[in-house]
Design a protein around this motif. Sequence first.
Motif, short mmCIF file in Angstrom:
data_model
loop_
_atom_site.label_atom_id
_atom_site.label_comp_id
_atom_site.label_asym_id
_atom_site.label_seq_id
_atom_site.Cartn_x
_atom_site.Cartn_y
_atom_site.Cartn_z
N GLN A 124 0.83 -1.20 0.00
CA GLN A 124 0.00 0.00 0.00
C GLN A 124 0.87 1.26 0.00
O GLN A 124 0.54 2.23 -0.68
N SER A 125 1.98 1.24 0.73
CA SER A 125 2.85 2.41 0.79
C SER A 125 3.50 2.71 -0.56
O SER A 125 3.90 3.83 -0.83
N LEU A 126 3.61 1.69 -1.41
CA LEU A 126 4.15 1.87 -2.76
C LEU A 126 3.12 2.44 -3.72
O LEU A 126 3.46 2.87 -4.82
N GLY A 127 1.85 2.41 -3.31
CA GLY A 127 0.78 2.92 -4.17
C GLY A 127 -0.17 1.86 -4.70
O GLY A 127 -1.08 2.17 -5.46
N PHE A 128 0.03 0.61 -4.29
CA PHE A 128 -0.90 -0.44 -4.70
C PHE A 128 -2.24 -0.23 -4.00
O PHE A 128 -2.29 0.22 -2.86
N GLN A 129 -3.32 -0.59 -4.71
CA GLN A 129 -4.67 -0.52 -4.16
C GLN A 129 -5.31 -1.89 -4.23
O GLN A 129 -5.03 -2.67 -5.13
N GLU A 130 -6.21 -2.14 -3.28
CA GLU A 130 -6.90 -3.42 -3.27
C GLU A 130 -7.75 -3.56 -4.53
O GLU A 130 -8.48 -2.66 -4.90
N LEU A 131 -7.61 -4.70 -5.19
CA LEU A 131 -8.41 -4.98 -6.38
C LEU A 131 -9.50 -6.00 -6.05
O LEU A 131 -10.68 -5.77 -6.28
N GLU A 132 -9.07 -7.13 -5.48
CA GLU A 132 -10.03 -8.22 -5.23
C GLU A 132 -9.42 -9.18 -4.22
O GLU A 132 -8.21 -9.33 -4.13
N THR A 133 -10.30 -9.86 -3.48
CA THR A 133 -9.87 -10.90 -2.55
C THR A 133 -10.49 -12.22 -3.00
O THR A 133 -11.68 -12.29 -3.32
N PHE A 134 -9.65 -13.24 -3.05
CA PHE A 134 -10.10 -14.60 -3.37
C PHE A 134 -9.97 -15.43 -2.11
O PHE A 134 -8.87 -15.87 -1.75
N PRO A 135 -11.10 -15.66 -1.40
CA PRO A 135 -11.03 -16.30 -0.08
C PRO A 135 -10.44 -17.72 -0.07
O PRO A 135 -9.88 -18.14 0.94
N THR A 136 -10.56 -18.45 -1.19
CA THR A 136 -10.09 -19.84 -1.17
C THR A 136 -9.11 -20.16 -2.30
O THR A 136 -8.89 -21.34 -2.60
N LEU A 137 -8.50 -19.15 -2.92
CA LEU A 137 -7.56 -19.42 -4.01
C LEU A 137 -6.42 -20.31 -3.52
O LEU A 137 -6.05 -21.28 -4.18
N TRP A 138 -5.86 -19.97 -2.36
CA TRP A 138 -4.79 -20.79 -1.78
C TRP A 138 -5.40 -21.79 -0.80
O TRP A 138 -5.25 -22.97 -0.96
N ASP A 139 -6.07 -21.31 0.21
CA ASP A 139 -6.85 -22.12 1.15
C ASP A 139 -7.57 -21.17 2.09
O ASP A 139 -7.31 -19.97 2.09
N GLU A 140 -8.49 -21.69 2.91
CA GLU A 140 -9.33 -20.84 3.76
C GLU A 140 -8.53 -20.07 4.81
O GLU A 140 -8.94 -19.00 5.23
N GLN A 141 -7.38 -20.60 5.24
CA GLN A 141 -6.56 -19.91 6.25
C GLN A 141 -5.72 -18.79 5.63
O GLN A 141 -5.16 -17.97 6.35
N ASN A 142 -5.63 -18.77 4.30
CA ASN A 142 -4.78 -17.81 3.60
C ASN A 142 -5.54 -17.16 2.44
O ASN A 142 -5.23 -17.41 1.27
N PRO A 143 -6.53 -16.30 2.75
CA PRO A 143 -7.26 -15.65 1.66
C PRO A 143 -6.33 -14.76 0.85
O PRO A 143 -5.53 -14.01 1.40
N CYS A 144 -6.43 -14.86 -0.46
CA CYS A 144 -5.53 -14.16 -1.37
C CYS A 144 -6.05 -12.75 -1.65
O CYS A 144 -7.13 -12.58 -2.21
N GLN A 145 -5.24 -11.76 -1.28
CA GLN A 145 -5.53 -10.37 -1.58
C GLN A 145 -4.75 -9.96 -2.82
O GLN A 145 -3.55 -10.14 -2.88
N VAL A 146 -5.45 -9.44 -3.82
CA VAL A 146 -4.81 -8.97 -5.04
C VAL A 146 -4.79 -7.44 -4.99
O VAL A 146 -5.82 -6.81 -4.77
N TYR A 147 -3.61 -6.89 -5.19
CA TYR A 147 -3.43 -5.44 -5.28
C TYR A 147 -3.09 -5.08 -6.72
O TYR A 147 -2.51 -5.90 -7.44
N ILE A 148 -3.40 -3.84 -7.10
CA ILE A 148 -3.11 -3.35 -8.45
C ILE A 148 -2.53 -1.94 -8.37
O ILE A 148 -2.84 -1.19 -7.45
N MET A 149 -1.72 -1.63 -9.37
CA MET A 149 -1.13 -0.30 -9.49
C MET A 149 -1.03 0.04 -10.97
O MET A 149 -0.66 -0.82 -11.78
N GLU A 150 -1.34 1.27 -11.30
CA GLU A 150 -1.14 1.73 -12.67
C GLU A 150 0.33 2.09 -12.86
O GLU A 150 0.95 2.73 -12.01
N VAL A 151 0.88 1.66 -13.99
CA VAL A 151 2.26 2.00 -14.33
C VAL A 151 2.19 3.29 -15.15
O VAL A 151 1.54 3.32 -16.20
N LYS A 152 2.81 4.34 -14.66
CA LYS A 152 2.72 5.66 -15.33
C LYS A 152 4.06 6.06 -15.90
O LYS A 152 5.09 5.75 -15.40
#
Length: 152
Positions: A124-152
């Motif tokens: 987040q400090s680099l400028g990434f923003q939350e895009l989407e969370t996948f609760p079971t992509l890896w497993d239920e104990q490790n919900p996957c948070q996807v961040y995105i940033m525009e390259v300018k």
Amino acid sequence: MIIEVTEKDKRERVCREILRSLPDWFGNRESVEEYALGCRELPVWADTDSDKARGFTAFRPTSGCAGEIYVMGVSREHHRKGLGRELFWALYRYAKDEGFKFLTVKTVQMGCYPDYDRTNLFYQSLGFQELETFPTLWDEQNPCQVYIMEVK
């Protein structure tokens, strides 16, 4: 000093060495091996001192306009010293020079583990923003948070 690692064997070795030193983030040996083998074929940047890596990052294209931080690791003794930022900016410059419009990164969702909370705050400090969370992509104990940033 951050350098692009051009030798496949060295890319693999640096990845494996750093990730094995970070069991709180990369405790699954199968995942470490998958990352290490994946790094053989990807652009990798590392900070090395007398051929011993202190940190690294790898870029993986995910589409014609986007790529991801495939994996990143900084040895624990070098945390909070700016090395992760330096590695990120080397990867960012590459993505920009290659014409990518977006960067993404996946991590464990905030609130699950203190170490990963610090990882989330770093992105987040680099400028990434939350895009989407996948609760079971890896497993239920490790919900996957996807961040995105525009390259300018």
